[in-house]
Scaffold this motif. Sequence first.
Motif, PDB file in Angstrom:
ATOM      1  N   UNK A   1      -6.383  12.132 -34.647  1.00 33.00           N
ATOM      2  CA  UNK A   1      -6.632  10.743 -34.221  1.00 33.00           C
ATOM      3  C   UNK A   1      -7.197   9.904 -35.356  1.00 33.00           C
ATOM      4  N   UNK A   2      -8.148  10.444 -36.097  1.00 33.65           N
ATOM      5  CA  UNK A   2      -8.743   9.707 -37.213  1.00 33.65           C
ATOM      6  C   UNK A   2      -7.683   9.377 -38.256  1.00 33.65           C
ATOM      7  N   UNK A   3      -6.844  10.358 -38.558  1.00 28.53           N
ATOM      8  CA  UNK A   3      -5.797  10.118 -39.553  1.00 28.53           C
ATOM      9  C   UNK A   3      -4.827   9.050 -39.064  1.00 28.53           C
ATOM     10  N   UNK A   4      -4.373   9.158 -37.822  1.00 25.63           N
ATOM     11  CA  UNK A   4      -3.437   8.170 -37.268  1.00 25.63           C
ATOM     12  C   UNK A   4      -4.060   6.780 -37.304  1.00 25.63           C
ATOM     13  N   UNK A   5      -5.318   6.669 -36.856  1.00 28.88           N
ATOM     14  CA  UNK A   5      -5.988   5.371 -36.796  1.00 28.88           C
ATOM     15  C   UNK A   5      -6.123   4.752 -38.187  1.00 28.88           C
ATOM     16  N   UNK A   6      -6.551   5.541 -39.167  1.00 26.95           N
ATOM     17  CA  UNK A   6      -6.775   5.017 -40.507  1.00 26.95           C
ATOM     18  C   UNK A   6      -5.459   4.763 -41.239  1.00 26.95           C
ATOM     19  N   UNK A   7      -4.510   5.679 -41.114  1.00 31.75           N
ATOM     20  CA  UNK A   7      -3.220   5.518 -41.779  1.00 31.75           C
ATOM     21  C   UNK A   7      -2.498   4.280 -41.246  1.00 31.75           C
ATOM     22  N   UNK A   8      -2.478   4.129 -39.918  1.00 31.91           N
ATOM     23  CA  UNK A   8      -1.777   2.988 -39.314  1.00 31.91           C
ATOM     24  C   UNK A   8      -2.441   1.659 -39.650  1.00 31.91           C
ATOM     25  N   UNK A   9      -3.759   1.659 -39.785  1.00 35.66           N
ATOM     26  CA  UNK A   9      -4.508   0.420 -40.034  1.00 35.66           C
ATOM     27  C   UNK A   9      -4.502   0.025 -41.497  1.00 35.66           C
ATOM     28  N   UNK A  10      -4.635   0.993 -42.383  1.00 32.23           N
ATOM     29  CA  UNK A  10      -4.829   0.689 -43.802  1.00 32.23           C
ATOM     30  C   UNK A  10      -3.542   0.646 -44.608  1.00 32.23           C
ATOM     31  N   UNK A  11      -2.454   1.244 -44.076  1.00 33.33           N
ATOM     32  CA  UNK A  11      -1.252   1.462 -44.890  1.00 33.33           C
ATOM     33  C   UNK A  11      -0.010   0.945 -44.175  1.00 33.33           C
ATOM     34  N   UNK A  12       0.862   0.285 -44.928  1.00 30.68           N
ATOM     35  CA  UNK A  12       2.242   0.043 -44.493  1.00 30.68           C
ATOM     36  C   UNK A  12       3.094   1.161 -45.073  1.00 30.68           C
ATOM     37  N   UNK A  13       4.012   1.685 -44.285  1.00 30.96           N
ATOM     38  CA  UNK A  13       4.770   2.846 -44.753  1.00 30.96           C
ATOM     39  C   UNK A  13       6.202   2.800 -44.247  1.00 30.96           C
ATOM     40  N   UNK A  14       7.083   3.372 -45.048  1.00 30.77           N
ATOM     41  CA  UNK A  14       8.503   3.435 -44.705  1.00 30.77           C
ATOM     42  C   UNK A  14       9.075   4.724 -45.254  1.00 30.77           C
ATOM     43  N   UNK A  15       9.826   5.437 -44.425  1.00 27.78           N
ATOM     44  CA  UNK A  15      10.444   6.700 -44.863  1.00 27.78           C
ATOM     45  C   UNK A  15      11.538   6.431 -45.884  1.00 27.78           C
ATOM     46  N   UNK A  16      11.644   7.322 -46.833  1.00 27.22           N
ATOM     47  CA  UNK A  16      12.767   7.332 -47.767  1.00 27.22           C
ATOM     48  C   UNK A  16      13.794   8.293 -47.184  1.00 27.22           C
ATOM     49  N   UNK A  17      14.616   7.778 -46.284  1.00 26.35           N
ATOM     50  CA  UNK A  17      15.464   8.639 -45.456  1.00 26.35           C
ATOM     51  C   UNK A  17      16.662   9.200 -46.225  1.00 26.35           C
ATOM     52  N   UNK A  18      16.927  10.473 -45.971  1.00 23.05           N
ATOM     53  CA  UNK A  18      18.112  11.155 -46.475  1.00 23.05           C
ATOM     54  C   UNK A  18      18.695  11.974 -45.328  1.00 23.05           C
ATOM     55  N   UNK A  19      19.914  12.448 -45.499  1.00 23.12           N
ATOM     56  CA  UNK A  19      20.545  13.257 -44.448  1.00 23.12           C
ATOM     57  C   UNK A  19      19.711  14.500 -44.168  1.00 23.12           C
TER      58      UNK A  19
END
Length: 494
Positions: free
Chosen positions: A444-462
């Motif tokens: 929960x702490x990681x989700x809360x802090x990661x979602x609040x402090x960081x914008x993120x996007x996957x570098x998607x591959x097959x």
Amino acid sequence: MEQLAWRIVAPYIPYLISTLALLLLFEQISYLKKKRFLPGPTLVLPFIGNAVSLVRNPTKFWDLQSSYAKSTPLGISANYIIGRYIVYIYSTDLSHKVFSNVRPDAFHLVGHPFGKKLFGEHNLIYMFGQDHKDLRRQIAPNFTPKALQTYTNIQQRIILKHLVCWVEKSRGEFSIPLRVLCRDMNLETSQTVFVGPYLDGESRTRFNVDYNFFNVGLMKLPIDFPGFAFRNAASAVQRLVDTLSGCVEESEKKVKSGEEPTCLIDFWMQENLSEKKTHRHIEIGGHLFDFLFASQDASTSSLLWAIVYLESHPRILERVRKEVAEYWSPENDAVLTGDHLRQMKYTEAVAREVVRIRAPATMVPHIAGVDFPLTENYVIPKGTIVFPSVFDSSFQGFIEPDRFDPDRFMEDRQEDRVYKKNFLAFGAGAHQCVGQRYAINHLMLFIAMFATLVDFKRDRTDGCDEITYVPTIVPKDDCRVFLSQRCRRFPSLS
């Protein structure tokens, strides 16, 4: 010279071929006798069985084993690995039957198919009866609200430190794989939460090297000879336990002097001294390693899958961000408290759904200590390694189980209660995970802090979201993402 050697050897070749053929026949008959009517491969190689396919591609191996089990109403299948007959359990009810019969005259929890060679004989997971109950009771004060709050303060500071480093590495321009970075963050978190100030810089470096030896050995063939990864892992475990034992001794001195606990081992020593319990330092060091093993790779797996599912479900991510903002802002430079976590119901639902849909440790190996009647028609032979699949159980019972749906854990649906028997990620029975509240808090702490402090996007591959075993399950691409700073400034937690 060559002709002479050939004349000496040639007469024995038919005997050698006959011996190999007899060995193959004996192994095959023994396997088929144990297997009886269970689905599984009909031909196995002597001794190694299907170990090569397991090591080469564990995901494919266990998927096939699950398919075999699902093909029969019993929900079980069979195979053969390194001289050991194995039974895979898909059925949730039969998994519960194994979990509820962990005792000397039934099943023995082993944690790894060759766990005793790795962890030693005197390990928490091998305990039974009153001794096991007494130890769990002594461990319980390590996870009181007061203790958990001490840990959350530590966890947040370490998470923040690593998030800042990750963002600096990526800067929104470069995709970075997070698996090793998450593992390193969790290793620092575990070390600091469990043994706090008792590991200096040099000890931490040596600890990290030894833990990596251990991790590598978990995924290799159990060849217990010098120079092989399995032997290196077993030796590393002993060094790790010795290091942790030294931490126990230092903590005991501190607590005796009247200082307040600042980490898990302090709370443990405080309880020991208050009850006048005496345990050898090496014994408690071994139990601390059990905690580390139980939390380290499982936690890394869950953090990675949380990123995967939040990135692919923007509405869920937005709901998390909105809820967290009600209780915490980076502008305030304050930590999230235990009370905050208890009120963040949706974020907890997301954490539990991550653990359900991607149970980190997909199976919990046991060994049959006796011939055990698993069903009316099938008796598991003594010595069989049994693999109850908690992963498969997560996709039974729940409504649309393949769908990532945190609302199933909210009060209006209560699927966690309705289908409680299918949520086995933390085990069941006498050996159910004693630190599951700590694990959920960390996620929960990681989700809360990661979602609040960081914008993120996957570098998607097959195939980037396909499952890989390392030994817990992670995304095939090691969760490669672009990261950038979302908040105006990172907090300085106080």
